[in-house]
Design a protein around this motif. Structure first.
Motif, PDB file in Angstrom:
ATOM      1  N   THR A 160     -68.448  24.133  79.258  1.00  0.00           N
ATOM      2  CA  THR A 160     -68.643  23.361  80.193  1.00  0.00           C
ATOM      3  C   THR A 160     -67.787  21.761  79.597  1.00  0.00           C
ATOM      4  OG1 THR A 160     -70.384  24.969  81.010  1.00  0.00           O
ATOM      5  CG2 THR A 160     -70.023  22.369  81.117  1.00  0.00           C
ATOM      6  N   ALA A 161     -68.484  22.051  78.345  1.00  0.00           N
ATOM      7  CA  ALA A 161     -67.133  21.035  78.042  1.00  0.00           C
ATOM      8  C   ALA A 161     -66.045  19.952  77.648  1.00  0.00           C
ATOM      9  CB  ALA A 161     -67.698  20.291  75.639  1.00  0.00           C
ATOM     10  N   LEU A 162     -65.450  21.299  76.918  1.00  0.00           N
ATOM     11  CA  LEU A 162     -63.663  21.626  77.541  1.00  0.00           C
ATOM     12  C   LEU A 162     -63.211  21.369  78.646  1.00  0.00           C
ATOM     13  CD1 LEU A 162     -62.780  24.270  74.856  1.00  0.00           C
ATOM     14  CD2 LEU A 162     -62.771  21.523  74.838  1.00  0.00           C
ATOM     15  N   ALA A 163     -64.000  21.751  79.249  1.00  0.00           N
ATOM     16  CA  ALA A 163     -63.834  21.860  81.284  1.00  0.00           C
ATOM     17  C   ALA A 163     -63.982  20.482  81.570  1.00  0.00           C
ATOM     18  CB  ALA A 163     -65.011  22.857  82.146  1.00  0.00           C
ATOM     19  N   ARG A 164     -65.184  19.957  81.261  1.00  0.00           N
ATOM     20  CA  ARG A 164     -65.539  18.152  81.666  1.00  0.00           C
ATOM     21  C   ARG A 164     -64.264  17.517  80.944  1.00  0.00           C
ATOM     22  NH1 ARG A 164     -70.428  17.685  79.482  1.00  0.00           N
ATOM     23  NH2 ARG A 164     -68.864  16.139  77.421  1.00  0.00           N
ATOM     24  N   GLU A 165     -64.266  17.608  80.220  1.00  0.00           N
ATOM     25  CA  GLU A 165     -63.692  16.328  78.769  1.00  0.00           C
ATOM     26  C   GLU A 165     -61.691  15.920  79.389  1.00  0.00           C
ATOM     27  OE1 GLU A 165     -64.910  14.002  78.027  1.00  0.00           O
ATOM     28  OE2 GLU A 165     -66.607  14.012  78.701  1.00  0.00           O
ATOM     29  N   PHE A 166     -61.211  17.606  79.471  1.00  0.00           N
ATOM     30  CA  PHE A 166     -59.949  17.643  79.731  1.00  0.00           C
ATOM     31  C   PHE A 166     -58.819  18.324  80.579  1.00  0.00           C
ATOM     32  CE2 PHE A 166     -62.002  18.172  74.974  1.00  0.00           C
ATOM     33  CZ  PHE A 166     -61.200  16.967  74.670  1.00  0.00           C
ATOM     34  N   LEU A 167     -60.231  19.207  81.465  1.00  0.00           N
ATOM     35  CA  LEU A 167     -59.715  19.789  83.304  1.00  0.00           C
ATOM     36  C   LEU A 167     -60.011  18.853  83.749  1.00  0.00           C
ATOM     37  CD1 LEU A 167     -60.066  23.713  81.855  1.00  0.00           C
ATOM     38  CD2 LEU A 167     -58.191  21.969  81.722  1.00  0.00           C
ATOM     39  N   GLY A 168     -61.347  17.281  83.688  1.00  0.00           N
ATOM     40  CA  GLY A 168     -61.696  16.758  85.176  1.00  0.00           C
ATOM     41  C   GLY A 168     -62.736  17.117  84.974  1.00  0.00           C
ATOM     42  N   ASP A 169     -63.420  18.925  85.338  1.00  0.00           N
ATOM     43  CA  ASP A 169     -64.497  18.994  85.796  1.00  0.00           C
ATOM     44  C   ASP A 169     -65.485  20.076  84.996  1.00  0.00           C
ATOM     45  OD1 ASP A 169     -66.670  19.814  87.969  1.00  0.00           O
ATOM     46  OD2 ASP A 169     -64.594  20.076  89.468  1.00  0.00           O
ATOM     47  N   ALA A 214     -66.725  21.845  86.126  1.00  0.00           N
ATOM     48  CA  ALA A 214     -67.066  23.209  87.162  1.00  0.00           C
ATOM     49  C   ALA A 214     -66.155  24.494  87.101  1.00  0.00           C
ATOM     50  CB  ALA A 214     -67.377  23.199  88.366  1.00  0.00           C
ATOM     51  N   ARG A 215     -65.066  23.588  86.312  1.00  0.00           N
ATOM     52  CA  ARG A 215     -63.585  24.373  85.844  1.00  0.00           C
ATOM     53  C   ARG A 215     -63.488  25.735  84.556  1.00  0.00           C
ATOM     54  NH1 ARG A 215     -58.469  21.143  86.410  1.00  0.00           N
ATOM     55  NH2 ARG A 215     -56.986  23.125  86.204  1.00  0.00           N
ATOM     56  N   ARG A 216     -65.352  25.076  84.048  1.00  0.00           N
ATOM     57  CA  ARG A 216     -65.330  25.966  83.324  1.00  0.00           C
ATOM     58  C   ARG A 216     -65.284  27.913  83.532  1.00  0.00           C
ATOM     59  NH1 ARG A 216     -69.842  29.056  81.993  1.00  0.00           N
ATOM     60  NH2 ARG A 216     -70.208  28.203  80.421  1.00  0.00           N
ATOM     61  N   GLY A 217     -64.778  28.234  84.928  1.00  0.00           N
ATOM     62  CA  GLY A 217     -64.815  29.732  84.544  1.00  0.00           C
ATOM     63  C   GLY A 217     -63.497  30.146  84.785  1.00  0.00           C
ATOM     64  N   GLU A 218     -62.348  28.876  85.342  1.00  0.00           N
ATOM     65  CA  GLU A 218     -60.844  28.786  85.535  1.00  0.00           C
ATOM     66  C   GLU A 218     -61.106  29.004  84.196  1.00  0.00           C
ATOM     67  OE1 GLU A 218     -57.665  26.097  86.762  1.00  0.00           O
ATOM     68  OE2 GLU A 218     -59.528  25.542  87.425  1.00  0.00           O
ATOM     69  N   LEU A 219     -61.707  27.942  82.947  1.00  0.00           N
ATOM     70  CA  LEU A 219     -61.209  28.340  81.999  1.00  0.00           C
ATOM     71  C   LEU A 219     -61.159  29.261  80.873  1.00  0.00           C
ATOM     72  CD1 LEU A 219     -60.183  26.247  79.045  1.00  0.00           C
ATOM     73  CD2 LEU A 219     -61.851  25.480  78.296  1.00  0.00           C
ATOM     74  N   HIS A 220     -62.388  29.958  81.224  1.00  0.00           N
ATOM     75  CA  HIS A 220     -62.495  31.236  81.177  1.00  0.00           C
ATOM     76  C   HIS A 220     -61.513  32.088  80.398  1.00  0.00           C
ATOM     77  CE1 HIS A 220     -65.244  34.905  78.656  1.00  0.00           C
ATOM     78  NE2 HIS A 220     -65.354  35.211  80.219  1.00  0.00           N
TER      79      HIS A 220
END
Length: 229
Positions: A68-77, A79-85
């Motif tokens: 969640t933290a990586l998605a927020r800080e470096f992908l801008g959202d 909610a993209r944690r699933g995509e990152l996973h």
């Protein structure tokens, strides 16, 4: 803490990231996944030092989730944690040379004294890595989340491993490095708990957190003698 709860268990379960392999294997995969997603959007790579700092913040309880933290800080959202996973999964491997040096001595020390099981949130490929590195020679229960279909901290993965080992919770010990995924759920189910303070473990756990574990150790050195003195 109660060291007596750890004496001569019938089953010993162990997490993979932290106790057995360097947790940097996961961080490296997540960082590569972040930069792959950024590259698709025409964005430059995220600073490695900033991603490492965020990982350390998660380890020390300042952030709830690395994805969640990586998605927020470096992908801008967030909610993209699933995509990152999904992007991280194929990159998450345990290369030769990343097995902790105390892993095999520990496993040799408990061989024949208890059923040994893996109890971990990992991809299916971890089985090949563990067999390649000699860990598989000691494992009877393969509680790998991608294979079993349950993830820690849910009770289902612990219950599955206990059933496969043919033991009750009070007859088993779980060794892990995360309070939320390992120590707390295992304790709540009645297993003995060993908290290994490396990898994703916090630098300085609170006294209340330490009190939940039956034993807090920096590594696996000598742990076989504690369990089977």
């Amino acid at each position: 803490m109660s060291i007596a709860r750890l004496r001569r268990p019938r089953a010993v379960f162990i997490d993979v990231g932290g106790p057995l392999y360097d947790d940097d294997n996961y961080l490296a995969a997540a960082m590569s996944a972040v930069n792959g997603l950024r590259a698709r959007e025409g964005r430059p790579p995220a600073p490695a030092a900033e991603m490492r700092a965020l990982y350390d913040a998660v380890r020390n309880g300042e952030e709830p989730s690395i994805r969640t933290a990586l998605a927020r800080e470096f992908l801008g959202d967030p909610a993209r944690r699933g995509e990152l996973h999904s992007a991280t999964r194929p990159l998450w491997v345990h290369p030769p040379g990343t097995l902790a040096p105390d892993a095999l001595p520990f496993l040799r020390g408990i061989a024949g004294s208890a059923v040994v099981g893996i109890l971990a949130n990992q991809e299916a490929g971890v089985v090949d890595a563990l067999r390649r590195d000699g860990v598989g020679d000691y494992v009877s229960v393969w509680g790998v989340s991608a294979l079993v279909g349950h993830e820690k901290p849910s009770a289902e993965l612990f219950d599955w491993c206990l059933a496969e080992a043919g033991v009750g919770a009070e007859e088993a010990v779980h060794i892990g490095n995360r309070f939320d995924n390992d120590v707390r759920p295992a304790h709540d189910l009645g297993l003995g708990t060993v908290w290994v303070l490396r990898g994703e473990a916090p630098d300085d756990p609170s006294p209340s957190e330490r009190a939940v574990a039956d034993l807090v150790v920096p590594d696996l050195v000598g742990l076989d003698r504690v369990l089977f003195a």
